[in-house]
Motif scaffolding. Sequence first.
Motif, mmCIF file in Angstrom:
data_model
loop_
_atom_site.group_PDB
_atom_site.id
_atom_site.type_symbol
_atom_site.label_atom_id
_atom_site.label_comp_id
_atom_site.label_asym_id
_atom_site.label_seq_id
_atom_site.Cartn_x
_atom_site.Cartn_y
_atom_site.Cartn_z
ATOM 1 N N MET A 182 20.172 48.515 31.657
ATOM 2 C CA MET A 182 21.304 47.645 31.306
ATOM 3 C C MET A 182 22.617 48.211 31.842
ATOM 4 N N LEU A 183 22.780 49.525 31.760
ATOM 5 C CA LEU A 183 24.022 50.144 32.223
ATOM 6 C C LEU A 183 24.231 49.898 33.721
ATOM 7 N N HIS A 184 23.129 49.777 34.466
ATOM 8 C CA HIS A 184 23.247 49.463 35.893
ATOM 9 C C HIS A 184 24.044 48.182 36.094
ATOM 10 N N TRP A 185 23.767 47.169 35.283
ATOM 11 C CA TRP A 185 24.464 45.888 35.418
ATOM 12 C C TRP A 185 25.829 45.907 34.746
ATOM 13 N N ILE A 186 25.926 46.508 33.572
ATOM 14 C CA ILE A 186 27.203 46.507 32.843
ATOM 15 C C ILE A 186 28.276 47.264 33.611
ATOM 16 N N GLY A 187 27.862 48.252 34.408
ATOM 17 C CA GLY A 187 28.834 49.027 35.176
ATOM 18 C C GLY A 187 29.324 48.345 36.441
ATOM 19 N N LYS A 188 28.711 47.221 36.829
ATOM 20 C CA LYS A 188 29.099 46.559 38.075
ATOM 21 C C LYS A 188 30.570 46.131 38.115
ATOM 22 N N PRO A 189 31.175 45.622 37.029
ATOM 23 C CA PRO A 189 32.595 45.227 37.107
ATOM 24 C C PRO A 189 33.521 46.358 37.519
ATOM 25 N N PHE A 190 33.105 47.606 37.320
ATOM 26 C CA PHE A 190 33.963 48.736 37.682
ATOM 27 C C PHE A 190 34.303 48.714 39.175
ATOM 28 N N LEU A 191 33.358 48.240 40.014
ATOM 29 C CA LEU A 191 33.626 48.175 41.448
ATOM 30 C C LEU A 191 34.790 47.244 41.747
ATOM 31 N N LEU A 192 34.842 46.105 41.042
ATOM 32 C CA LEU A 192 35.949 45.175 41.237
ATOM 33 C C LEU A 192 37.250 45.756 40.702
ATOM 34 N N LEU A 193 37.173 46.425 39.556
ATOM 35 C CA LEU A 193 38.375 47.027 38.979
ATOM 36 C C LEU A 193 38.963 48.075 39.919
ATOM 37 N N MET A 194 38.101 48.777 40.645
ATOM 38 C CA MET A 194 38.585 49.786 41.585
ATOM 39 C C MET A 194 39.410 49.165 42.706
ATOM 40 N N LEU A 195 39.062 47.943 43.109
ATOM 41 C CA LEU A 195 39.831 47.271 44.153
ATOM 42 C C LEU A 195 41.126 46.675 43.613
ATOM 43 N N ILE A 196 41.079 46.231 42.356
ATOM 44 C CA ILE A 196 42.249 45.588 41.750
ATOM 45 C C ILE A 196 43.300 46.610 41.341
ATOM 46 N N ALA A 197 42.860 47.817 40.968
ATOM 47 C CA ALA A 197 43.763 48.819 40.395
ATOM 48 C C ALA A 197 44.984 49.117 41.270
ATOM 49 N N PRO A 198 44.842 49.396 42.573
ATOM 50 C CA PRO A 198 46.051 49.689 43.356
ATOM 51 C C PRO A 198 46.986 48.497 43.513
ATOM 52 N N VAL A 199 46.434 47.275 43.449
ATOM 53 C CA VAL A 199 47.300 46.082 43.503
ATOM 54 C C VAL A 199 48.253 46.067 42.311
ATOM 55 N N LEU A 200 47.713 46.337 41.123
ATOM 56 C CA LEU A 200 48.563 46.370 39.931
ATOM 57 C C LEU A 200 49.602 47.476 40.026
ATOM 58 N N TYR A 201 49.241 48.567 40.650
ATOM 59 C CA TYR A 201 50.205 49.663 40.780
ATOM 60 C C TYR A 201 51.341 49.273 41.721
ATOM 61 N N TRP A 202 51.016 48.692 42.880
ATOM 62 C CA TRP A 202 52.056 48.369 43.862
ATOM 63 C C TRP A 202 53.025 47.305 43.362
ATOM 64 N N TYR A 203 52.524 46.343 42.590
ATOM 65 C CA TYR A 203 53.387 45.222 42.210
ATOM 66 C C TYR A 203 53.999 45.350 40.813
ATOM 67 N N PHE A 204 53.314 46.055 39.927
ATOM 68 C CA PHE A 204 53.809 46.115 38.546
ATOM 69 C C PHE A 204 54.014 47.540 38.042
ATOM 70 N N GLY A 205 53.688 48.518 38.877
ATOM 71 C CA GLY A 205 53.850 49.895 38.453
ATOM 72 C C GLY A 205 52.884 50.329 37.376
ATOM 73 N N ILE A 206 51.769 49.581 37.224
ATOM 74 C CA ILE A 206 50.772 49.879 36.191
ATOM 75 C C ILE A 206 49.658 50.710 36.818
ATOM 76 N N ALA A 207 49.460 51.894 36.309
ATOM 77 C CA ALA A 207 48.455 52.801 36.863
ATOM 78 C C ALA A 207 47.143 52.693 36.103
ATOM 79 N N ALA A 208 46.030 52.846 36.838
ATOM 80 C CA ALA A 208 44.716 52.856 36.174
ATOM 81 C C ALA A 208 44.537 54.144 35.383
ATOM 82 N N PHE A 209 44.990 55.262 35.941
ATOM 83 C CA PHE A 209 45.093 56.488 35.155
ATOM 84 C C PHE A 209 46.205 57.351 35.734
ATOM 85 N N TYR A 210 46.650 58.259 34.938
ATOM 86 C CA TYR A 210 47.873 58.997 35.242
ATOM 87 C C TYR A 210 47.519 60.425 35.635
ATOM 88 N N THR A 211 47.807 60.733 36.897
ATOM 89 C CA THR A 211 47.485 62.061 37.395
ATOM 90 C C THR A 211 48.337 62.349 38.615
#
Length: 657
Positions: free
Chosen positions: A374-403
């Motif tokens: 089940m985790l194989h399928w439930i983890g699939k959205p993470f791939l999309l989130l990885m592509l979306i994350a830098p978009v949110l950072y560039w336009y709204f200054g929202i970081a996926a994590f802080y480092t």
Amino acid sequence: MISSADTMNVLQLLGLTVLFGFGMSRLTNPHHAWARLIFGAFSGMLLLRYALWRSTETLPDPTHGFASVWSYVFYAFEMISIVYTLATIVVMVRRRDSRPYADAGEARLRKAGNNVPAVDVFIATYNEDLQILEKTIVSAKAIDYPHVNVWVLDDTRRDWLRDYCARMGVHYARRPDNRHAKAGNMNNGLRLSAQVTNAPYILVLDADFAPQKNILYRVLGLFSEKNVALVQTPQFYYNADPIQHNLGTTDSWVDEQRVFFDVFQPSRDAWDSAFCVGTSFVVSREAITAAGGFPTDSVCEDIHTTYVLRKGGYITRWLNERLSVGLSAEGLIEYINQRGRWCLGTMQVALLKNGPLRGEGYNLIDRLHYLHGMLHWIGKPFLLLMLIAPVLYWYFGIAAFYTTPEEFMFYGVPALVGFWFYGPWITERKTLPIFTEVTQLVAAYAVTRTIISACFRPFGRPFKVTAKGLDRSKVVVHWKLAGFFIGLMLFLIAGAVNTVMTAQMSGGIIFNLAWTLIALLLDLAAIAACVDLPRPRQEERFPFTRATHWRQGHHVRHSEFIDISLGGAALRGGPAMPAVGEALEVSVPEVGWVPARVSRLGKCRLCVQFEPDEATRHRLIKLIFCQAPHNIAVKAHPLRAFAQLMRMAGVSLFPSR
């Protein structure tokens, strides 16, 4: 911040990671349990180290509104992926090779002569045409075994198929409706065959899977082990899947399921938890009948069958041999819809009262292995989130994590590098950075939608058969899916350029620039995968290097095959070649003289199109599909794959000659 994350520590840690990973991958064998344990522990420790740092040092204050919500959602799916990866490492420490047991079983069965148990072969078909079905039926009849009864289970109630089966001398079964889809069709076959042939074992084949001649001798011996009720063999394909085909990597990149079939399943088998995968398996009639037949509560009857049998105390064994060949999904939409159906079926079985998560009669290992799936399928959205994350950072200054880049280099990069060495090693070059991610990424969109919709309506959806044999002669751009990746790519480029030009450089900007470059590479490859390229050949070609002759009238010429298909062949040319369109005959080993016509002439190459009668065509099927040679890559060739990917992007790494 952490004081230890200085340049020297980072370089030392990365150097040690590369040195250990390279040494293990070059000097050890993944078939040795001690090597899997050591290398797996090394990769797992780096991942755990990263997860601990990620959990304690990179999360924002939870009261910061949407920024906090986004960060924690991203973190949750990332941890799901990490837990799945760690569980996979544990599972793969063990591995079972059933081939020695199959060798002993085959010797025992062949020694028994005709005194062996009979087998009913179920060919489940819905709407496949004769071009597909003929290969399976003829190959099933050609199985090397004394007592084989072929049953064609027709869920489309076609009179022409009934008449064809009568002419071929095989049993035909239909039912008045399509209740419970494929599982209902097989249960109808189970009932009808019990009244006629009633063989103690049943070989189940999808309509597009041709069995190899020795499949039953190889499989049936494994049933001598106590409590074995089902023996599953892997699915091999004789056509490239859409990702391989669209990226032009048929000869350099493996189909997505090879890791599951060739690596996961032998490991699951060692834990007595190998999965039934719906075709090319043999099941005990007594066991499946005692279980109430093939289960009908899920759109994926295969994995449910595994657990229905497990609940009864039975074992599913895995024999990792190429004992059948079939058609992969030919178009991208069929490919991703197929993955969506598998995801939905997994979710459905998890929700059933008698399923492996909620039902009684399952041991802890059964439940944990199902949860891992089940985790194989439930983890699939993470791939999309990885592509979306830098978009949110560039336009709204929202970081996926802080480092900072230094901290990520110290904690994140070693974990990535360690796993990049471990993955191709443990899978024996069946994973490859970028290609593996893109293969998962193009399906993640459909899987994510399936997961969301399953939260509201998990049951009651119609079963959709994967369409095969359709017209694939034109370029088809899947704009809906490609548009998603194109939009992301444009937003990433515009946001990154605008920020670099207007803002002062900082650690966060540098970190997200690196992230953006990786996301752009994945986007570009995903866009290329969304363009279904033409498949003009009606029949797939197989390598074939046997000596041959061709003749026109009394003039006979010696030659050699280059490749062969059911529709024709390529031969090595020579002097005095015939003209395009001329008729001739070609001597095909084990078939005889086959009428043909010259279709094309090349440099030292004579291409012919066969014009056989039905009997000759059937002999060709037996030659090509009952002992099919490999025509699709089974191991990755990284340099060739990346060079082809660059060519698809318009960048040539090597000068043309």
